[in-house]
Design a protein around this motif. Structure first.
Motif, PDB file in Angstrom:
ATOM      1  N   LEU A 174      51.194 -87.790  -3.311  1.00 51.06           N
ATOM      2  CA  LEU A 174      51.913 -86.996  -2.431  1.00 51.06           C
ATOM      3  C   LEU A 174      52.919 -86.826  -3.435  1.00 51.06           C
ATOM      4  O   LEU A 174      53.066 -87.891  -4.283  1.00 51.06           O
TER       5      LEU A 174
ATOM      6  N   ASN B  14      50.412 -79.416   3.119  1.00 51.52           N
ATOM      7  CA  ASN B  14      51.755 -79.742   2.326  1.00 51.52           C
ATOM      8  C   ASN B  14      52.524 -78.637   3.174  1.00 51.52           C
ATOM      9  O   ASN B  14      52.499 -78.060   4.066  1.00 51.52           O
TER      10      ASN B  14
ATOM     11  N   TRP C 165      61.239 -75.298  -3.021  1.00 51.30           N
ATOM     12  CA  TRP C 165      61.036 -76.885  -3.162  1.00 51.30           C
ATOM     13  C   TRP C 165      59.784 -76.579  -2.026  1.00 51.30           C
ATOM     14  O   TRP C 165      59.346 -76.120  -0.920  1.00 51.30           O
ATOM     15  N   ARG C 166      58.393 -77.688  -1.969  1.00 54.04           N
ATOM     16  CA  ARG C 166      57.365 -78.204  -1.418  1.00 54.04           C
ATOM     17  C   ARG C 166      56.684 -79.503  -1.785  1.00 54.04           C
ATOM     18  O   ARG C 166      56.805 -79.660  -2.792  1.00 54.04           O
ATOM     19  N   LEU C 167      56.144 -79.744  -0.611  1.00 57.89           N
ATOM     20  CA  LEU C 167      56.113 -81.215  -0.732  1.00 57.89           C
ATOM     21  C   LEU C 167      54.353 -81.083  -0.640  1.00 57.89           C
ATOM     22  O   LEU C 167      53.794 -80.180   0.523  1.00 57.89           O
ATOM     23  N   THR C 168      54.087 -82.719  -1.341  1.00 58.97           N
ATOM     24  CA  THR C 168      52.376 -81.909  -1.484  1.00 58.97           C
ATOM     25  C   THR C 168      51.968 -83.628  -0.707  1.00 58.97           C
ATOM     26  O   THR C 168      52.268 -84.178  -1.354  1.00 58.97           O
ATOM     27  N   SER C 169      50.376 -82.794  -0.514  1.00 64.84           N
ATOM     28  CA  SER C 169      49.856 -83.936  -0.315  1.00 64.84           C
ATOM     29  C   SER C 169      48.170 -83.887   0.005  1.00 64.84           C
ATOM     30  O   SER C 169      47.708 -82.849   0.335  1.00 64.84           O
TER      31      SER C 169
ATOM     32  N   GLY D 181      54.798 -87.489  -8.379  1.00 65.98           N
ATOM     33  CA  GLY D 181      54.619 -87.629  -7.238  1.00 65.98           C
ATOM     34  C   GLY D 181      53.473 -89.004  -7.480  1.00 65.98           C
ATOM     35  O   GLY D 181      54.470 -89.702  -8.616  1.00 65.98           O
TER      36      GLY D 181
ATOM     37  N   LEU E 225      60.046 -77.376   1.972  1.00 67.53           N
ATOM     38  CA  LEU E 225      61.616 -77.387   1.881  1.00 67.53           C
ATOM     39  C   LEU E 225      62.482 -75.980   2.205  1.00 67.53           C
ATOM     40  O   LEU E 225      63.176 -76.051   3.272  1.00 67.53           O
TER      41      LEU E 225
ATOM     42  N   VAL F 153      55.815 -83.913  -4.974  1.00 66.64           N
ATOM     43  CA  VAL F 153      57.219 -83.175  -4.914  1.00 66.64           C
ATOM     44  C   VAL F 153      56.986 -81.428  -5.991  1.00 66.64           C
ATOM     45  O   VAL F 153      56.779 -82.789  -7.213  1.00 66.64           O
TER      46      VAL F 153
ATOM     47  N   SER G 181      57.023 -81.176 -11.334  1.00 67.13           N
ATOM     48  CA  SER G 181      56.304 -81.419 -10.337  1.00 67.13           C
ATOM     49  C   SER G 181      56.561 -83.271 -10.099  1.00 67.13           C
ATOM     50  O   SER G 181      56.825 -83.764 -11.990  1.00 67.13           O
TER      51      SER G 181
END
Length: 287
Positions: free
Chosen positions: A179, A151, A158-162, A199, A154, A181, A197
Protein backbone atom coordinates in the motif's frame (compact mmCIF):
# COMPACT_ATOMS: atom_id res chain seq x y z
CA UNK A 1 2.34 15.01 -22.76
CA UNK A 2 0.54 11.73 -22.15
CA UNK A 3 -0.06 10.13 -18.76
CA UNK A 4 2.66 7.51 -19.19
CA UNK A 5 5.33 10.17 -19.63
CA UNK A 6 3.94 11.95 -16.58
CA UNK A 7 4.44 8.75 -14.61
CA UNK A 8 7.85 8.11 -16.14
CA UNK A 9 8.79 11.35 -14.42
CA UNK A 10 7.37 10.06 -11.16
CA UNK A 11 8.19 7.76 -8.28
CA UNK A 12 10.07 4.48 -8.42
CA UNK A 13 9.96 1.22 -6.58
CA UNK A 14 12.60 -0.49 -4.54
CA UNK A 15 15.33 -2.33 -6.34
CA UNK A 16 16.05 -4.82 -3.61
CA UNK A 17 15.55 -8.47 -2.87
CA UNK A 18 11.80 -7.97 -2.82
CA UNK A 19 11.26 -5.36 -5.45
CA UNK A 20 7.89 -3.69 -5.42
CA UNK A 21 5.51 -4.20 -8.32
CA UNK A 22 4.07 -0.79 -9.07
CA UNK A 23 2.33 0.19 -12.28
CA UNK A 24 2.68 2.97 -14.86
CA UNK A 25 -0.30 5.27 -15.22
CA UNK A 26 -2.97 4.47 -17.77
CA UNK A 27 -1.87 5.87 -21.11
CA UNK A 28 -4.58 7.05 -23.51
CA UNK A 29 -2.62 6.51 -26.73
CA UNK A 30 -3.95 6.12 -30.28
CA UNK A 31 -4.85 2.53 -31.21
CA UNK A 32 -1.89 0.45 -32.30
CA UNK A 33 0.73 2.74 -30.77
CA UNK A 34 3.19 2.15 -27.94
CA UNK A 35 5.57 4.07 -25.68
CA UNK A 36 8.92 2.50 -24.77
CA UNK A 37 11.97 3.41 -22.70
CA UNK A 38 15.16 1.32 -22.59
CA UNK A 39 18.46 2.08 -20.95
CA UNK A 40 21.30 1.01 -18.72
CA UNK A 41 22.61 2.29 -15.42
CA UNK A 42 24.39 1.35 -12.22
CA UNK A 43 22.95 0.46 -8.83
CA UNK A 44 24.27 0.16 -5.28
CA UNK A 45 21.99 -2.02 -3.15
CA UNK A 46 21.98 -4.49 -0.25
CA UNK A 47 22.96 -8.03 -1.31
CA UNK A 48 19.73 -9.23 0.28
CA UNK A 49 17.10 -7.69 2.52
CA UNK A 50 18.44 -7.01 5.98
CA UNK A 51 22.13 -7.46 5.21
CA UNK A 52 24.90 -5.00 6.02
CA UNK A 53 26.76 -6.03 2.85
CA UNK A 54 26.26 -4.15 -0.43
CA UNK A 55 26.77 -4.88 -4.12
CA UNK A 56 27.30 -2.56 -7.08
CA UNK A 57 26.02 -3.85 -10.42
CA UNK A 58 24.83 -2.75 -13.81
CA UNK A 59 21.07 -2.15 -13.99
CA UNK A 60 19.00 -2.68 -17.16
CA UNK A 61 16.06 -0.30 -17.58
CA UNK A 62 12.84 -1.15 -19.40
CA UNK A 63 9.35 0.31 -19.56
CA UNK A 64 6.82 -0.26 -22.36
CA UNK A 65 3.10 0.45 -22.61
CA UNK A 66 0.78 -0.32 -25.49
CA UNK A 67 -2.47 1.42 -26.41
CA UNK A 68 -4.49 -1.68 -25.38
CA UNK A 69 -3.37 -1.18 -21.76
CA UNK A 70 -0.71 -3.90 -21.58
CA UNK A 71 2.53 -2.75 -19.97
CA UNK A 72 5.98 -4.01 -18.95
CA UNK A 73 7.81 -2.08 -16.27
CA UNK A 74 11.06 -3.46 -14.94
CA UNK A 75 10.37 -6.91 -13.54
CA UNK A 76 6.59 -6.60 -13.62
CA UNK A 77 3.92 -6.70 -16.33
CA UNK A 78 0.18 -6.24 -16.37
CA UNK A 79 -2.80 -4.72 -18.07
CA UNK A 80 -4.99 -1.68 -17.36
CA UNK A 81 -8.66 -2.66 -17.45
CA UNK A 82 -10.22 0.58 -16.22
CA UNK A 83 -11.28 3.36 -18.57
CA UNK A 84 -11.72 5.85 -15.72
CA UNK A 85 -9.17 8.70 -15.52
CA UNK A 86 -9.11 8.49 -11.70
CA UNK A 87 -9.04 4.72 -11.09
CA UNK A 88 -6.63 2.06 -12.36
CA UNK A 89 -6.87 -1.70 -11.86
CA UNK A 90 -5.98 -4.94 -13.57
CA UNK A 91 -3.94 -8.16 -13.42
CA UNK A 92 -0.28 -8.04 -12.49
CA UNK A 93 2.72 -10.36 -12.90
CA UNK A 94 6.10 -9.86 -11.23
CA UNK A 95 9.36 -11.72 -10.70
CA UNK A 96 10.59 -12.24 -7.13
CA UNK A 97 14.39 -12.59 -7.34
CA UNK A 98 16.17 -15.66 -6.08
CA UNK A 99 18.87 -15.71 -3.42
CA UNK A 100 22.07 -17.75 -3.27
CA UNK A 101 24.59 -18.23 -0.48
CA UNK A 102 26.19 -14.85 -1.21
CA UNK A 103 22.76 -13.19 -1.01
CA UNK A 104 22.93 -12.08 -4.63
CA UNK A 105 19.83 -11.52 -6.76
CA UNK A 106 18.97 -9.58 -9.91
CA UNK A 107 16.90 -6.45 -10.56
CA UNK A 108 15.60 -4.71 -13.64
CA UNK A 109 14.41 -1.14 -13.31
CA UNK A 110 11.24 0.28 -14.78
CA UNK A 111 11.79 3.95 -15.54
CA UNK A 112 8.73 4.79 -13.54
CA UNK A 113 9.31 2.07 -10.99
CA UNK A 114 12.43 0.25 -10.46
CA UNK A 115 10.12 -2.19 -9.28
CA UNK A 116 10.08 -4.13 -7.48
CA UNK A 117 8.72 -5.96 -8.39
CA UNK A 118 11.08 -5.76 -9.22
CA UNK A 119 11.63 -8.46 -8.93
CA UNK A 120 14.76 -12.46 -11.54
CA UNK A 121 15.85 -15.29 -13.53
CA UNK A 122 18.29 -13.12 -15.50
CA UNK A 123 22.06 -13.22 -14.98
CA UNK A 124 23.41 -10.07 -13.27
CA UNK A 125 25.52 -7.82 -15.47
CA UNK A 126 28.13 -7.61 -12.73
CA UNK A 127 28.78 -9.75 -9.70
CA UNK A 128 32.04 -9.66 -7.79
CA UNK A 129 33.59 -12.35 -5.66
CA UNK A 130 32.14 -12.06 -2.15
CA UNK A 131 32.07 -14.21 0.97
CA UNK A 132 29.19 -16.64 1.25
CA UNK A 133 27.36 -14.69 3.96
CA UNK A 134 24.46 -17.15 3.89
CA UNK A 135 26.58 -20.31 3.80
CA UNK A 136 24.47 -23.27 4.88
CA UNK A 137 21.16 -21.60 4.01
CA UNK A 138 19.00 -23.08 1.26
CA UNK A 139 19.22 -21.40 -2.12
CA UNK A 140 15.92 -19.77 -3.08
CA UNK A 141 14.96 -19.77 -6.74
CA UNK A 142 13.35 -16.88 -8.59
CA UNK A 143 9.55 -17.01 -8.48
CA UNK A 144 6.82 -15.81 -10.82
CA UNK A 145 4.15 -13.99 -8.82
CA UNK A 146 0.58 -13.33 -9.95
CA UNK A 147 -1.92 -10.86 -8.58
CA UNK A 148 -3.62 -7.56 -9.20
CA UNK A 149 -3.23 -3.82 -8.69
CA UNK A 150 -5.67 -1.05 -7.78
CA UNK A 151 -4.75 2.65 -7.83
CA UNK A 152 -6.82 5.76 -7.30
CA UNK A 153 -5.99 9.43 -7.88
CA UNK A 154 -6.70 11.92 -5.10
CA UNK A 155 -5.97 14.66 -7.64
CA UNK A 156 -3.74 14.94 -10.73
CA UNK A 157 -0.61 15.13 -8.53
CA UNK A 158 -1.28 12.46 -5.89
CA UNK A 159 -2.24 8.81 -6.24
CA UNK A 160 -2.81 5.96 -3.81
CA UNK A 161 -1.43 2.61 -4.96
CA UNK A 162 -1.98 -0.99 -3.96
CA UNK A 163 -0.92 -4.39 -5.26
CA UNK A 164 -1.31 -7.97 -4.08
CA UNK A 165 1.01 -10.68 -5.36
CA UNK A 166 1.19 -14.40 -4.52
CA UNK A 167 3.66 -17.07 -5.60
CA UNK A 168 6.88 -16.14 -3.78
CA UNK A 169 8.73 -18.44 -1.41
CA UNK A 170 9.94 -22.03 -1.38
CA UNK A 171 6.50 -23.52 -1.99
CA UNK A 172 5.15 -20.67 -4.14
CA UNK A 173 2.68 -19.78 -1.35
CA UNK A 174 4.20 -16.51 -0.16
CA UNK A 175 1.98 -13.43 -0.49
CA UNK A 176 2.73 -9.70 -0.26
CA UNK A 177 0.38 -6.69 -0.10
CA UNK A 178 1.82 -3.24 -0.83
CA UNK A 179 0.00 0.00 0.00
CA UNK A 180 1.48 3.33 -0.98
CA UNK A 181 1.12 6.97 -1.89
CA UNK A 182 2.92 8.78 -4.70
CA UNK A 183 3.51 12.44 -5.45
CA UNK A 184 3.80 12.49 -9.22
CA UNK A 185 6.52 14.53 -10.84
CA UNK A 186 6.85 18.23 -10.13
CA UNK A 187 9.25 20.55 -11.94
CA UNK A 188 12.34 21.88 -10.18
CA UNK A 189 13.69 23.54 -13.31
CA UNK A 190 13.16 23.57 -17.05
CA UNK A 191 14.55 20.05 -17.49
CA UNK A 192 14.38 18.63 -13.98
CA UNK A 193 11.58 16.81 -12.15
CA UNK A 194 11.32 15.25 -8.70
CA UNK A 195 8.83 12.72 -7.42
CA UNK A 196 8.18 11.14 -4.03
CA UNK A 197 6.77 7.82 -2.83
CA UNK A 198 6.05 6.13 0.48
CA UNK A 199 4.45 2.86 1.43
CA UNK A 200 4.13 -0.17 3.68
CA UNK A 201 4.39 -3.88 2.94
CA UNK A 202 2.47 -6.75 4.55
CA UNK A 203 3.38 -10.41 4.04
CA UNK A 204 1.99 -13.77 5.11
CA UNK A 205 3.84 -16.28 7.29
CA UNK A 206 5.07 -18.33 4.31
CA UNK A 207 6.74 -15.28 2.76
CA UNK A 208 8.59 -14.36 5.95
CA UNK A 209 9.58 -17.97 6.62
CA UNK A 210 11.26 -18.20 3.22
CA UNK A 211 13.24 -14.96 3.27
CA UNK A 212 13.75 -14.33 7.01
CA UNK A 213 13.27 -17.73 8.65
CA UNK A 214 15.88 -20.36 9.54
CA UNK A 215 14.78 -24.01 9.53
CA UNK A 216 16.22 -26.58 11.90
CA UNK A 217 18.15 -28.13 9.01
CA UNK A 218 19.60 -24.74 8.02
CA UNK A 219 20.52 -23.96 11.64
CA UNK A 220 22.44 -27.24 11.85
CA UNK A 221 24.67 -26.34 8.90
CA UNK A 222 24.88 -22.53 9.12
CA UNK A 223 25.91 -19.88 11.64
CA UNK A 224 22.29 -18.90 12.34
CA UNK A 225 19.91 -20.03 15.06
CA UNK A 226 16.58 -21.59 14.09
CA UNK A 227 13.87 -18.98 13.68
CA UNK A 228 10.20 -19.17 12.68
CA UNK A 229 8.74 -15.75 11.86
CA UNK A 230 5.05 -15.02 11.45
CA UNK A 231 3.28 -12.74 8.99
CA UNK A 232 2.10 -9.15 9.26
CA UNK A 233 3.66 -5.72 8.67
CA UNK A 234 7.11 -6.32 7.17
CA UNK A 235 8.47 -2.91 6.16
CA UNK A 236 8.01 0.78 5.48
CA UNK A 237 9.72 2.43 2.53
CA UNK A 238 10.37 5.92 1.15
CA UNK A 239 11.62 6.97 -2.28
CA UNK A 240 12.83 10.02 -4.18
CA UNK A 241 13.37 10.03 -7.94
CA UNK A 242 15.09 12.79 -9.92
CA UNK A 243 14.76 12.90 -13.71
CA UNK A 244 16.83 15.12 -15.96
CA UNK A 245 15.43 15.46 -19.49
CA UNK A 246 18.48 15.77 -21.74
CA UNK A 247 16.45 15.88 -24.97
CA UNK A 248 13.02 14.76 -26.20
CA UNK A 249 14.41 11.22 -26.48
CA UNK A 250 17.06 10.98 -23.75
CA UNK A 251 16.66 11.06 -19.98
CA UNK A 252 18.94 10.61 -16.97
CA UNK A 253 16.98 9.07 -14.09
CA UNK A 254 18.30 8.70 -10.54
CA UNK A 255 16.57 6.99 -7.64
CA UNK A 256 17.11 6.89 -3.87
CA UNK A 257 15.10 4.39 -1.83
CA UNK A 258 15.10 3.78 1.93
CA UNK A 259 13.52 0.68 3.47
CA UNK A 260 13.15 -0.25 7.14
CA UNK A 261 12.28 -3.77 8.18
CA UNK A 262 9.71 -4.21 10.95
CA UNK A 263 8.13 -6.97 12.98
CA UNK A 264 9.43 -10.52 12.69
CA UNK A 265 11.59 -9.63 9.67
CA UNK A 266 13.55 -7.13 11.77
CA UNK A 267 14.02 -9.71 14.57
CA UNK A 268 15.36 -12.38 12.20
CA UNK A 269 18.92 -13.66 12.82
CA UNK A 270 19.50 -13.03 9.09
CA UNK A 271 18.88 -9.29 9.60
CA UNK A 272 22.15 -7.46 10.21
CA UNK A 273 20.78 -3.99 9.46
CA UNK A 274 17.09 -3.12 9.65
CA UNK A 275 17.38 0.06 7.54
CA UNK A 276 19.01 0.08 4.11
CA UNK A 277 19.40 2.40 1.15
CA UNK A 278 19.31 1.61 -2.55
CA UNK A 279 20.79 4.16 -4.97
CA UNK A 280 20.70 3.96 -8.76
CA UNK A 281 21.24 6.13 -11.80
CA UNK A 282 20.63 5.28 -15.44
CA UNK A 283 20.33 6.83 -18.85
CA UNK A 284 17.29 5.87 -20.91
CA UNK A 285 16.16 6.38 -24.49
CA UNK A 286 12.53 6.87 -25.49
CA UNK A 287 11.38 5.21 -28.73
Amino acid sequence: MNKLLSFVLSAGSLASGAALAQTPALNLMPDGSRDMYVGLGVQSAPRYEGTGSRKVSALPVLQVEWSNGIFISGMSAGMHLSSSPTVEYGPLLAIQPGRDESGAGTDVDGIGLNATAPPAPLTPFARGETPARLAGMDEIGARLQVGAFYNTYLNPQWRLTSSLLVGAGREHDGARLDLGVQRLAFATGERHHLSLSAGVGFVNRQFNETYFGVTMAEAARSRFQAYQPGGGLQDVHLGVRWNWTLSPSWMLTSNLQAKRLLGDARKSPLTERSTNLTVSTAIAYRF
